[in-house]
Design an enzyme around this catalytic site. Sequence first.
Site, short mmCIF file in Angstrom:
data_model
loop_
_atom_site.label_atom_id
_atom_site.label_comp_id
_atom_site.label_asym_id
_atom_site.label_seq_id
_atom_site.Cartn_x
_atom_site.Cartn_y
_atom_site.Cartn_z
CG ASN A 35 1.69 -3.79 -16.75
OD1 ASN A 35 0.67 -4.47 -16.65
ND2 ASN A 35 1.72 -2.50 -16.43
CB SER A 124 7.16 7.98 -8.95
OG SER A 124 5.90 8.24 -8.38
CE1 TYR A 149 6.43 2.04 -9.24
CE2 TYR A 149 5.27 3.70 -7.95
CZ TYR A 149 5.90 3.31 -9.12
OH TYR A 149 6.01 4.20 -10.16
CE LYS A 153 9.36 3.90 -10.43
NZ LYS A 153 9.98 3.51 -11.69
CG ASN A 198 -4.07 -0.52 -9.02
OD1 ASN A 198 -4.72 -1.18 -8.22
ND2 ASN A 198 -3.12 -1.04 -9.79
NE ARG A 231 -2.68 11.59 -5.22
CZ ARG A 231 -3.22 11.73 -4.02
NH1 ARG A 231 -3.62 12.91 -3.58
NH2 ARG A 231 -3.36 10.68 -3.24
CG ASP A 295 -4.88 7.33 -1.42
OD1 ASP A 295 -3.92 6.81 -2.00
OD2 ASP A 295 -6.03 7.37 -1.91
P1 NAD Z 1 3.87 0.36 -17.87
O1 NAD Z 1 3.75 -0.84 -17.00
O2 NAD Z 1 2.81 0.63 -18.87
O3 NAD Z 1 5.28 0.31 -18.65
C1 NAD Z 1 6.42 -0.33 -18.12
C2 NAD Z 1 6.91 -1.29 -19.20
O4 NAD Z 1 8.07 -1.97 -18.72
C3 NAD Z 1 5.87 -2.38 -19.56
O5 NAD Z 1 5.71 -2.41 -20.96
C4 NAD Z 1 6.50 -3.67 -19.04
O6 NAD Z 1 6.16 -4.78 -19.85
C5 NAD Z 1 7.98 -3.33 -19.11
N1 NAD Z 1 8.84 -4.08 -18.19
C6 NAD Z 1 8.70 -4.27 -16.85
N2 NAD Z 1 9.73 -5.01 -16.39
C7 NAD Z 1 10.53 -5.29 -17.45
C8 NAD Z 1 11.74 -6.03 -17.61
N3 NAD Z 1 12.34 -6.64 -16.59
N4 NAD Z 1 12.28 -6.11 -18.86
C9 NAD Z 1 11.68 -5.52 -19.92
N5 NAD Z 1 10.54 -4.81 -19.83
C10 NAD Z 1 9.97 -4.69 -18.60
O7 NAD Z 1 4.09 1.62 -16.94
P2 NAD Z 1 4.07 3.16 -17.31
O8 NAD Z 1 2.88 3.78 -16.71
O9 NAD Z 1 4.38 3.35 -18.73
O10 NAD Z 1 5.32 3.64 -16.43
C11 NAD Z 1 6.64 3.68 -16.95
C12 NAD Z 1 7.60 3.96 -15.81
O11 NAD Z 1 7.22 5.17 -15.18
C13 NAD Z 1 7.58 2.90 -14.72
O12 NAD Z 1 8.91 2.73 -14.25
C14 NAD Z 1 6.71 3.50 -13.65
O13 NAD Z 1 7.05 3.03 -12.38
C15 NAD Z 1 7.04 4.97 -13.79
N6 NAD Z 1 5.95 5.86 -13.32
C16 NAD Z 1 4.69 5.67 -13.78
C17 NAD Z 1 3.66 6.48 -13.30
C18 NAD Z 1 2.24 6.27 -13.76
O14 NAD Z 1 1.33 6.75 -13.07
N7 NAD Z 1 1.98 5.62 -14.87
C19 NAD Z 1 3.93 7.48 -12.35
C20 NAD Z 1 5.25 7.65 -11.91
C21 NAD Z 1 6.26 6.82 -12.41
N1 UDP Z 2 -9.03 7.61 -6.35
C1 UDP Z 2 -10.36 7.38 -6.07
N2 UDP Z 2 -10.94 6.25 -6.60
C2 UDP Z 2 -10.26 5.37 -7.39
C3 UDP Z 2 -8.90 5.64 -7.68
C4 UDP Z 2 -8.32 6.77 -7.13
O1 UDP Z 2 -11.01 8.14 -5.36
O2 UDP Z 2 -10.83 4.36 -7.82
C5 UDP Z 2 -8.39 8.83 -5.81
C6 UDP Z 2 -7.22 8.58 -4.88
O3 UDP Z 2 -7.67 8.43 -3.56
C7 UDP Z 2 -6.37 9.84 -5.11
C8 UDP Z 2 -6.63 10.21 -6.57
O4 UDP Z 2 -7.87 9.56 -6.92
O5 UDP Z 2 -6.85 10.90 -4.29
C9 UDP Z 2 -5.54 9.73 -7.53
O6 UDP Z 2 -5.32 8.35 -7.31
P1 UDP Z 2 -4.33 7.52 -8.23
O7 UDP Z 2 -4.27 6.11 -7.69
O8 UDP Z 2 -4.71 7.68 -9.66
O9 UDP Z 2 -2.92 8.25 -8.04
P2 UDP Z 2 -1.99 8.39 -6.73
O10 UDP Z 2 -2.84 8.27 -5.51
O11 UDP Z 2 -1.00 7.31 -6.85
O12 UDP Z 2 -1.40 9.75 -6.84
#
Ligand code: NAD
Ligand code: UDP
Length: 338
Positions: A35, A124, A149, A153, A198, A231, A295
């Site tokens: 990703n 998360s 998902y 976690k 998303n 949020r 949500d």
């Molecule tokens: P991201 O997808 O940009 O980064 C994850 C990375 O892991 C990617 O580069 C992907 O290629 C790599 N990856 C996935 N599976 C792998 C594997 N088997 N081996 C090697 N590499 C692998 O996501 P992000 O937004 O940077 O998130 C990082 C972490 O934080 C994730 O675990 C995600 O679930 C967690 N997280 C993200 C958010 C968010 O909103 N972005 C919120 C809460 C938690």
């Molecule tokens: N949201 C929205 N339109 C979009 C994406 C998100 O109205 O296209 C809203 C969603 O309902 C939530 C907030 O924005 O209230 C944050 O959504 P996001 O998916 O970024 O984070 P999460 O819901 O996972 O906290």
Amino acid sequence: MKVLLAGGAGYIGSHTAIEIAKLGHDIVIADDFSNSKPEAINRVRTIIGKDFPFYELDIADKEKLRALFEAEKPEAVIHFAGYKAVGESVAKPIAYYRNNLDTTLTLLEVMKEYDCHNLIFSSSATVYGAPDEVPIKETAVVGRCTNPYGWTKYMIEVILDGAAFADKELSVVLLRYFNPVGAHESGLIGEDPQGIPNNLMPFISQVAIGKRECLSVFGNDYDTKDGTGVRDYIHVVDLANGHACALNYAAAHKGIEVFNLGTSIGYSVLDMVKAFEEANGVKVPYKIVDRRPGDIAECYADATKSRELLGWKANKTLVDMCRDSWNWQSKNPNGYDA
Ligand code: NAD
Ligand code: UDP
């Protein structure tokens, strides 16, 4: 400290690599690009201004991970490697359980073989599900997840708890992220979602740049100040700095500890649209549509524990978040693709 960033080519990992390298840590990144893009690694190298080892591998591939540990001998691991798209996890639960759990189990096994005892895990706020009250403390009930998902976690937190109980040498820090947004101020790296975003902020940016016609606001009948979802949006550079504090904490404490990384401020969807328009002088047309299934109305952190024990707090403002998201989006309309 020598730190392995597993999944470090992704959105949060690439920003964290920069912040911890700046503090003098030696970094090693491993990613399978499932990703993310190789160009992210080039740009991290440009920002840091020096080279570091990068390994293209699946973290769940034990032989390849062993070879990395043999060559690099990391002293700590920050574990970002996992799939993260909520909707996709409902359609492909097995792939999500397989990847997110396997990467964790393999890391734990190989870390033990190579005497690496410090692990920071990307958890998360999703583990809290629909909270009983806001702001949310780390002691709130967890495990009311609404999608695979979120369950990965939750399950990984349980696994790490058991691992830390059994192995008294292990230090584990669980970081429960709230909603990361924004980008590095250089505009060289940022969030590069594949397909239709998303999450709210990348969607807003793509509407502003004309890639998408209009933002769909998912519901305006929640019990919140303007009816739209609330949020805790946190600048990704603040979040990255939280990992630096977590590394120090892990080095000084054995056992497992959990921390919220959020600003403690809740903004609604309409707050975000307005702030983005004002900060960047652009228009973000939107329409109200039905609620998105699964949500919740409100989610924001009580970050007191992080302030007191990690010595961390978020410093950047909503204007910083909106400006830096737009700086990245407008300089890179197609993300890392030329
Ligand atoms: P991201 O997808 O940009 O980064 C994850 C990375 O892991 C990617 O580069 C992907 O290629 C790599 N990856 C996935 N599976 C792998 C594997 N088997 N081996 C090697 N590499 C692998 O996501 P992000 O937004 O940077 O998130 C990082 C972490 O934080 C994730 O675990 C995600 O679930 C967690 N997280 C993200 C958010 C968010 O909103 N972005 C919120 C809460 C938690
Ligand atoms: N949201 C929205 N339109 C979009 C994406 C998100 O109205 O296209 C809203 C969603 O309902 C939530 C907030 O924005 O209230 C944050 O959504 P996001 O998916 O970024 O984070 P999460 O819901 O996972 O906290």
